[in-house]
Design an enzyme around this catalytic site. Structure first.
Site, PDB file in Angstrom:
ATOM      1  N   CYS A   1       0.875  -1.174   0.000  1.00 54.87           N
ATOM      2  CA  CYS A   1       0.000   0.000   0.000  1.00 54.87           C
ATOM      3  C   CYS A   1       0.910   1.221   0.000  1.00 54.87           C
ATOM      4  O   CYS A   1       1.926   1.220   0.684  1.00 54.87           O
ATOM      5  CB  CYS A   1      -0.853  -0.029   1.267  1.00 54.87           C
ATOM      6  SG  CYS A   1      -1.984   1.338   1.373  1.00 54.87           S
TER       7      CYS A   1
ATOM      8  N   ASN B   1      -9.214   3.822   3.661  1.00 59.22           N
ATOM      9  CA  ASN B   1      -8.505   5.108   3.636  1.00 59.22           C
ATOM     10  C   ASN B   1      -7.849   5.388   2.285  1.00 59.22           C
ATOM     11  O   ASN B   1      -7.041   6.296   2.160  1.00 59.22           O
ATOM     12  CB  ASN B   1      -7.477   5.179   4.771  1.00 59.22           C
ATOM     13  CG  ASN B   1      -6.427   4.092   4.662  1.00 59.22           C
ATOM     14  OD1 ASN B   1      -6.426   3.294   3.722  1.00 59.22           O
ATOM     15  ND2 ASN B   1      -5.534   4.038   5.634  1.00 59.22           N
ATOM     16  N   HIS B   2      -8.186   4.618   1.269  1.00 55.93           N
ATOM     17  CA  HIS B   2      -7.586   4.851  -0.053  1.00 55.93           C
ATOM     18  C   HIS B   2      -8.292   6.002  -0.774  1.00 55.93           C
ATOM     19  O   HIS B   2      -9.484   6.200  -0.615  1.00 55.93           O
ATOM     20  CB  HIS B   2      -7.659   3.574  -0.888  1.00 55.93           C
ATOM     21  CG  HIS B   2      -6.799   2.482  -0.324  1.00 55.93           C
ATOM     22  ND1 HIS B   2      -6.860   1.181  -0.738  1.00 55.93           N
ATOM     23  CD2 HIS B   2      -5.859   2.516   0.647  1.00 55.93           C
ATOM     24  CE1 HIS B   2      -5.984   0.459  -0.053  1.00 55.93           C
ATOM     25  NE2 HIS B   2      -5.374   1.244   0.795  1.00 55.93           N
TER      26      HIS B   2
ATOM     27  N   HIS C   1       3.902   7.544   7.829  1.00 56.62           N
ATOM     28  CA  HIS C   1       3.225   7.357   6.544  1.00 56.62           C
ATOM     29  C   HIS C   1       1.929   8.136   6.433  1.00 56.62           C
ATOM     30  O   HIS C   1       1.370   8.246   5.357  1.00 56.62           O
ATOM     31  CB  HIS C   1       2.993   5.883   6.256  1.00 56.62           C
ATOM     32  CG  HIS C   1       1.762   5.285   6.879  1.00 56.62           C
ATOM     33  ND1 HIS C   1       1.453   5.420   8.206  1.00 56.62           N
ATOM     34  CD2 HIS C   1       0.783   4.523   6.344  1.00 56.62           C
ATOM     35  CE1 HIS C   1       0.332   4.785   8.453  1.00 56.62           C
ATOM     36  NE2 HIS C   1      -0.107   4.232   7.361  1.00 56.62           N
ATOM     37  N   GLY C   2       1.416   8.651   7.529  1.00 59.79           N
ATOM     38  CA  GLY C   2       0.162   9.404   7.440  1.00 59.79           C
ATOM     39  C   GLY C   2      -0.211   9.928   8.808  1.00 59.79           C
ATOM     40  O   GLY C   2       0.593   9.890   9.738  1.00 59.79           O
ATOM     41  N   ALA C   3      -1.424  10.380   8.908  1.00 61.04           N
ATOM     42  CA  ALA C   3      -1.848  10.944  10.182  1.00 61.04           C
ATOM     43  C   ALA C   3      -2.012   9.838  11.222  1.00 61.04           C
ATOM     44  O   ALA C   3      -1.657   9.984  12.384  1.00 61.04           O
ATOM     45  CB  ALA C   3      -3.158  11.692  10.002  1.00 61.04           C
TER      46      ALA C   3
END
Lengths: 138, 476
Positions: free
Chosen positions: B98, B202-203, B399-401
């Site tokens: 991912c 979440n994509h 990688h993200g929040a």
């Protein structure tokens, strides 16, 4: 006492089935799985498929059962709302009824990637009923 | 989380001294505020990973760490095959590779505002998103195997994109060592209709505007400046990766006792790298990486087709493509010597620093672009890998929040229609097949991405280069 519910996991969602027997708890966990995607009450059940799995213990069998459903949902593009599970030791056979997914009607919230071994539990409760649960990755 | 459990090594570094069966320390990179908000399960999972055979240096967690499966999401761990090291299907996760890729457009906000509704509708129409959506490409057995071996390179050869895209993808767009024979027929069947689909959860595909630049030199090397419009795509290896994860997790759980591996948590299922099962998993997992790279490449092609109709003067060259859920063989300095290690990143981005041989010439002086995804209404960030980061967590960053609350809680707090309307009021157009899905992914359900990025920057894992905000979000 048969019913299903979701429980919280920070990134994903837990599915939990409760029933008078282990088989019934597995059926309810399967309903909880469908409910991750859409309201099971909106899923008709004209079409039937069969599922079999074997595992060395009841918990892995639950994960296998849910993963078999996830696989059938993905490859047949179906949703399921009626389940008839038979358990003989570590062998599961089931009849499963559902219908093809219709995006405009079912409005699927999310697709399920897999059943995990996180919070994976199959146990008899003090009242004699059964619980079957795990977190599913979405 | 109780911060008294940690030794506070520096402002952004918190250490768990080895105890019990831990082989190495646990280390979390975060601010004190992020630590206090972090789920206590992260402590448990970082500690458990530190018990696995052959782990070296430390069991790390990035600033966006949250409760995962076996490994925390945001977990990084490296293993030495010569010291009995393991490869873990749980340590890679279900959605193999991912990741996020970002495309330049050469456009500015005014260009988009003129066509924003039309562009949103056209992208939503062209990009298959959500459960039950199918791509237009069907692969027979031979083509499936070629795709699993070739990744984005296979996609480019089939006309999805240009050769120039490949050097802007980790591994040159093609993960070596993929073995399609280790990918089950079930996994391949699950992928049949899913090539070139976004997925759900979440994509997303977002049209974003650069609002701030913090490191002008690095931003120039990346080709971004304030006002620029870019496209970011977040998705993975679809059903094929999920099925590989499911099958190998089970096989590794069953085999662990035979390998003499005591699993503190079944989800940490693993096998020695130097075992047939370990090698089979690596072959399958690398095929999964190629599937994700091919998938993002096809989505890029579909995006370019939409732009060519609506904004024909736009060109969409690739800035970079990063993967989040992987195990990769990399050379890192360990006790002063270069050592080949199997680095697991579960919800963490590779963040190689300047001068690394695996980076294209354009990023030799800047370090690798590190693309940090946001959550519909919130910002995304572009960071750059650092030399310091190479020495701390094997060249890795957040990688993200990261989610702050469960989907369950999000559904109680928000309605999908309200989220869509509120974002529209702020100039952000959402297109999604499911309002419930939008509610579960409400921006408020995520941590403050800015705090996560500041912690990664403060810890020296990666430098903050640019901030982006969404204008259009296609959500699965």
């Amino acid at each position: 006492m048969k019913r299903w519910e979701h429980f919280s996991h920070q990134a994903d969602i837990g599915v939990r089935g409760l029933g008078a027997t282990m088989a019934e708890a597995f059926e309810q966990a399967a309903l909880a799985l469908t409910a991750v995607v859409t309201d099971p009450a909106d899923v008709a059940h004209p079409d039937m498929i069969r599922i079999c799995c074997d595992a060395p213990d009841a918990e892995l069998l639950l994960a296998d059962w849910l993963n078999a459903l996830i696989y059938e949902m993905a490859t047949r593009n179906m949703l399921f709302s009626r389940f008839d599970v038979h358990l003989e030791g570590s062998h599961l056979t089931a009849k499963v009824w559902g219908e093809p997914l219709e995006v405009m009607r079912h409005r699927p919230a999310v697709e399920v990637k897999g059943a995990t071994y996180t919070e994976l539990k199959v146990a008899q409760l003090p009242d004699g009923g059964w619980l079957a649960q795990c977190v599913v990755d979405v | 989380m109780d911060i008294a459990l940690f030794e506070h090594k520096s402002e952004f570094e918190w250490q768990i001294r080895p105890f019990g069966k831990m082989r190495v320390p646990g280390v979390i990179f975060a601010s004190e505020a992020l630590m206090r908000e972090m789920d206590a399960k992260v402590y448990e999972q970082v500690t458990n990973v530190a018990m696995l055979p052959g782990i070296v240096r430390s069991s790390f967690a990035m600033p966006d760490a949250h409760w995962g499966y076996g490994f925390p999401i945001g977990g990084v761990a490296a293993f030495d095959a010569d010291a009995g090291g393991v490869v873990s299907a749980g340590g890679v996760g279900f959605d193999i590779s991912c990741g996020v890729r970002t495309l330049h457009t050469g456009l500015n906000a005014e260009d988009i505002h003129a066509v924003q509704e039309r562009l949103a509708d056209a992208l939503y129409h062209a990009i298959p998103a959500g459960m039950g959506s199918t791509g237009t490409i069907r692969l027979d057995d031979k083509q499936m195997n070629a795709m699993l071996r070739g990744g984005a390179r296979w996609a480019v050869e089939r006309g999805f994109g240009t050769p120039g895209d490949l050097e802007r993808i980790e591994e040159g767009g093609c993960m070596q060592g993929a073995d399609p024979a280790q990918v089950s027929e079930q996994a391949k069947k699950r992928q049949r209709d899913e090539m070139g689909t976004l997925g759900s959860g979440n994509h997303y595909l977002e049209i974003q505007q650069v609002t701030d630049v913090y490191q002008p030199d690095i931003a120039a090397a990346f080709g971004v400046k304030p006002g620029d419009i870019v496209v970011s795509i977040h998705c993975g290896s679809r059903g094929l990766g999920h099925q590989i994860g499911t099958e190998f997790l089970r096989r590794m759980v069953m085999a662990a006792a035979g390998f003499g591996i005591e699993l503190p948590d079944r989800e940490l299922a693993c096998a020695p790298i130097n075992s047939p099962l370990g090698q089979e998993y690596l072959g399958a997992m690398r095929a999964g990486i190629n599937c994700a790279l091919a998938n993002r490449q096809i989505l890029t092609h579909l995006t370019r087709q939409v732009f060519s109709r609506i904004l024909p003067r736009a060109e969409l060259p690739l800035l970079y493509d990063v993967s989040h859920n992987t195990c990769k063989v990399e050379e890192h300095k360990l006790d002063g010597h270069l050592k080949k290690l199997f680095v697991h990143r579960k919800g963490a981005t590779r963040a190689f620093g300047p001068g690394h041989a695996d980076l294209p010439a354009a990023f030799q002086s800047s370090g690798q672009p590190v693309l940090i995804g946001g959550s519909m209404g919130t910002a995304s960030y572009i960071l750059a890998g650092t030399k310091l980061g190479m020495q701390t967590a094997f060249g890795s960053a957040c990688h993200g929040a990261g989610r702050a609350m469960s989907r369950h809680q999000a559904l109680r707090n928000w309605g999908g229609r309200n989220v869509v309307d509120e974002l529209a009021g702020r100039g952000i157009l959402i297109r999604s097949p499911s309002l419930r899905g939008v509610a579960e992914e409400a921006p408020g359900a995520y941590k403050d991405v800015s705090a996560v990025v500041d912690a990664a920057d403060g810890a020296g894992l990666a430098r903050k280069v640019a901030r982006l905000v969404p204008l259009i979000c296609i959500k699965g």
